[in-house]
Design a protein around this motif. Structure first.
Motif, PDB file in Angstrom:
ATOM      1  N   ARG A  93     -17.989 -54.722 -30.709  1.00 56.28           N
ATOM      2  CA  ARG A  93     -18.435 -55.971 -31.312  1.00 56.28           C
ATOM      3  C   ARG A  93     -17.272 -56.951 -31.387  1.00 56.28           C
ATOM      4  NH1 ARG A  93     -19.718 -53.987 -35.706  1.00 56.28           N
ATOM      5  NH2 ARG A  93     -18.153 -54.855 -37.107  1.00 56.28           N
ATOM      6  N   PRO A  94     -17.465 -58.218 -30.984  1.00 57.78           N
ATOM      7  CA  PRO A  94     -16.355 -59.194 -31.043  1.00 57.78           C
ATOM      8  C   PRO A  94     -15.855 -59.387 -32.467  1.00 57.78           C
ATOM      9  CG  PRO A  94     -18.145 -60.008 -29.664  1.00 57.78           C
ATOM     10  CD  PRO A  94     -18.661 -58.780 -30.347  1.00 57.78           C
ATOM     11  N   GLY A  95     -14.534 -59.415 -32.611  1.00 57.69           N
ATOM     12  CA  GLY A  95     -13.919 -59.618 -33.910  1.00 57.69           C
ATOM     13  C   GLY A  95     -14.020 -58.443 -34.847  1.00 57.69           C
ATOM     14  N   ALA A  96     -14.305 -57.256 -34.352  1.00 54.79           N
ATOM     15  CA  ALA A  96     -14.450 -56.075 -35.201  1.00 54.79           C
ATOM     16  C   ALA A  96     -13.085 -55.456 -35.470  1.00 54.79           C
ATOM     17  CB  ALA A  96     -15.368 -55.057 -34.548  1.00 54.79           C
ATOM     18  N   LEU A  97     -12.902 -54.979 -36.690  1.00 55.62           N
ATOM     19  CA  LEU A  97     -11.681 -54.278 -37.076  1.00 55.62           C
ATOM     20  C   LEU A  97     -11.865 -52.792 -36.811  1.00 55.62           C
ATOM     21  CD1 LEU A  97      -8.867 -54.319 -38.381  1.00 55.62           C
ATOM     22  CD2 LEU A  97     -10.002 -54.083 -40.612  1.00 55.62           C
TER      23      LEU A  97
ATOM     24  N   THR B  68     -10.775 -56.530 -32.208  1.00 58.00           N
ATOM     25  CA  THR B  68     -11.246 -56.845 -30.862  1.00 58.00           C
ATOM     26  C   THR B  68     -11.265 -58.355 -30.646  1.00 58.00           C
ATOM     27  OG1 THR B  68     -13.539 -56.845 -31.613  1.00 58.00           O
ATOM     28  CG2 THR B  68     -12.653 -54.765 -30.806  1.00 58.00           C
ATOM     29  N   ASP B  69     -11.181 -58.761 -29.382  1.00 54.94           N
ATOM     30  CA  ASP B  69     -11.201 -60.181 -29.041  1.00 54.94           C
ATOM     31  C   ASP B  69     -12.642 -60.676 -28.940  1.00 54.94           C
ATOM     32  OD1 ASP B  69     -12.110 -59.044 -26.703  1.00 54.94           O
ATOM     33  OD2 ASP B  69     -10.275 -59.438 -25.562  1.00 54.94           O
TER      34      ASP B  69
ATOM     35  N   ALA C  49     -13.111 -56.491 -26.458  1.00 58.41           N
ATOM     36  CA  ALA C  49     -12.117 -55.599 -25.842  1.00 58.41           C
ATOM     37  C   ALA C  49     -10.862 -55.571 -26.707  1.00 58.41           C
ATOM     38  CB  ALA C  49     -11.778 -56.057 -24.433  1.00 58.41           C
ATOM     39  N   PHE C  50     -10.048 -54.532 -26.504  1.00 51.31           N
ATOM     40  CA  PHE C  50      -8.787 -54.399 -27.224  1.00 51.31           C
ATOM     41  C   PHE C  50      -7.855 -53.504 -26.422  1.00 51.31           C
ATOM     42  CE2 PHE C  50     -11.032 -50.614 -28.529  1.00 51.31           C
ATOM     43  CZ  PHE C  50     -10.050 -49.644 -28.615  1.00 51.31           C
TER      44      PHE C  50
ATOM     45  N   GLN D 164     -15.661 -51.756 -40.880  1.00 54.65           N
ATOM     46  CA  GLN D 164     -16.708 -52.389 -41.657  1.00 54.65           C
ATOM     47  C   GLN D 164     -17.775 -52.924 -40.711  1.00 54.65           C
ATOM     48  OE1 GLN D 164     -14.780 -55.560 -43.751  1.00 54.65           O
ATOM     49  NE2 GLN D 164     -14.139 -56.640 -41.904  1.00 54.65           N
ATOM     50  N   GLY D 165     -18.920 -53.273 -41.273  1.00 57.43           N
ATOM     51  CA  GLY D 165     -20.024 -53.775 -40.460  1.00 57.43           C
ATOM     52  C   GLY D 165     -20.784 -52.643 -39.798  1.00 57.43           C
TER      53      GLY D 165
END
Length: 365
Positions: free
Chosen positions: A61-65, A97-98, A102-103, A126-127
């Motif tokens: 997921r984009p922006g996921a920690l 993630t970007d 991706a990361f 989270q999420g």
């Protein structure tokens, strides 16, 4: 030059038609693309203790920690069976993630507190929950088989979910029903055949009520299977519930469930409170009308059934109509004979057209 047979010409014509029909299919597809599954790739499959390796992921997921850990006593099929206590938590890394999901992160191959088999455990913090375990061999770290009991031992590998929806009958108080879906793995050395789970439902702060649910099937050692258990609540149930899963007197998972109020039942009681008093009032009035005492000689008052047209027209004055020749003439008043007793009521004076007083009458003033 020999002419082509009709069969060959028909085949060429058919192939041309199919080619024309296939042209729109080659155009752009407007169907929504499928969401890719999260994936993790390691720069090396085996590393020495403390060596750095690069962990690359995509499809997240984009922006996921994300949290990256090296865990022992784990396999990609069964996951981290020993929990986070079997991971090198002090050497874990966090990454975000970007925009494309991706990361890329450098992670030290720290020795976990438990022996291998080992994995690189990547999970969202989270999420929406997402977990990927990738096998990693650590040079010089002890390897031991997974701790198993002498019989089959089941563990939940995925987050349980509730499938199903409410129907129109549920809106009128029918029992709400759902299906609990989860994936279990066999960590033991013996196959588990037709396991019996305990399914409990708790409302509010009350203790859950447990019921046995048997799943038909066999789970071999080291294998996993998807389990679906059907259950329902009592009729008219609503509010916040909690569904619990238990196996061999061990709590495996819990899942909250919010049940809507059956508003159809409320509407029924409102209508009942309006209709029943009105019906009782009508019945009581009918009983009173029949049992009340009657005055002798007075006819019973007719029931009011509305105003009829004949009743209205009978009371209207008749003007401008010719006299009916067939109608009976008014009766002449009785004449008083001399010497007869006077009646108690005085008769009205009646005049004929010849005897009526005129303007030239001599007695008229």
């Amino acid at each position: 030059m020999k002419p082509r047979p009709r069969g060959a010409a028909l085949a060429l014509l058919l192939s041309a038609v199919l080619a024309v029909l296939a042209v729109p299919a080659a155009g752009p597809s407007w169907a929504a693309p499928e969401k890719p599954a999260p994936g993790v790739t390691l720069s090396r499959a085996e590393a020495a203790k403390g060596a750095d390796l690069t962990v690359t992921g995509k499809g997240w997921r984009p922006g996921a920690l994300l949290m990256l850990l090296v865990c022992g006593q784990s396999t990609p099929e069964l996951g981290v069976t020993g929990g986070t206590n079997s991971c090198a938590n002090a050497d874990g890394q966090a990454v975000t993630t970007d925009g494309g999901g991706a990361f890329s992160k450098v992670l030290p191959a720290a020795a976990p507190p438990k022996p291998c088999p080992c994995v690189v455990h990547v999970a969202t913090v989270q999420g929406e929950q997402a977990v990927v375990d990738t096998e990693l061999r650590i040079t010089g770290h002890p390897v031991a088989p997974l701790p198993v009991s002498g019989e089959g031992r089941l563990a939940v590998l995925t987050e349980p979910r509730l499938d199903g929806s409410s129907s129109l009958l549920t809106w009128f108080g029918a029992p709400p029903a759902r299906t609990l879906v989860f994936t279990v793995g066999n960590l033991g050395t013996s196959p588990v055949k037709d396991p019996v789970f305990q399914l409990g439902t708790a409302h509010g702060v009350f203790a859950p009520q447990w019921e046995d649910r048997q799943w038909k099937g066999t789970i071999a050692p080291g294998q996993k299977a998807e389990v679906k258990l059907d259950f329902e609540l009592s009729a008219g149930a609503h509010g916040d519930y909690q569904v619990s899963l238990q196996y061999a007197k061990k709590l495996l998972a819990t899942e909250p469930w919010g049940v809507d109020r059956p508003w159809g039942v409320t509407l029924f009681w409102i209508l009942l409170c309006l209709v029943v008093p009105a019906a009782l009032f009508r019945i009581g009035m009918a009983v009173v009308d029949r049992v009340r005492p009657r005055i002798p000689g007075r006819p019973r008052a007719p029931r009011h059934r509305g105003v009829r047209l004949s009743d209205v027209t009978a009371r209207l004055p008749r003007t401008g109509r010719a006299p009916d020749p067939t109608a009976a003439a008014p009766a002449e008043p009785a004449r008083h004979e001399p010497g007869a007793a006077h009646p108690t009521t005085a008769a009205l004076p009646w005049f004929t057209p010849d005897s009526a007083p005129s303007e030239n009458h001599p007695n008229r003033p």
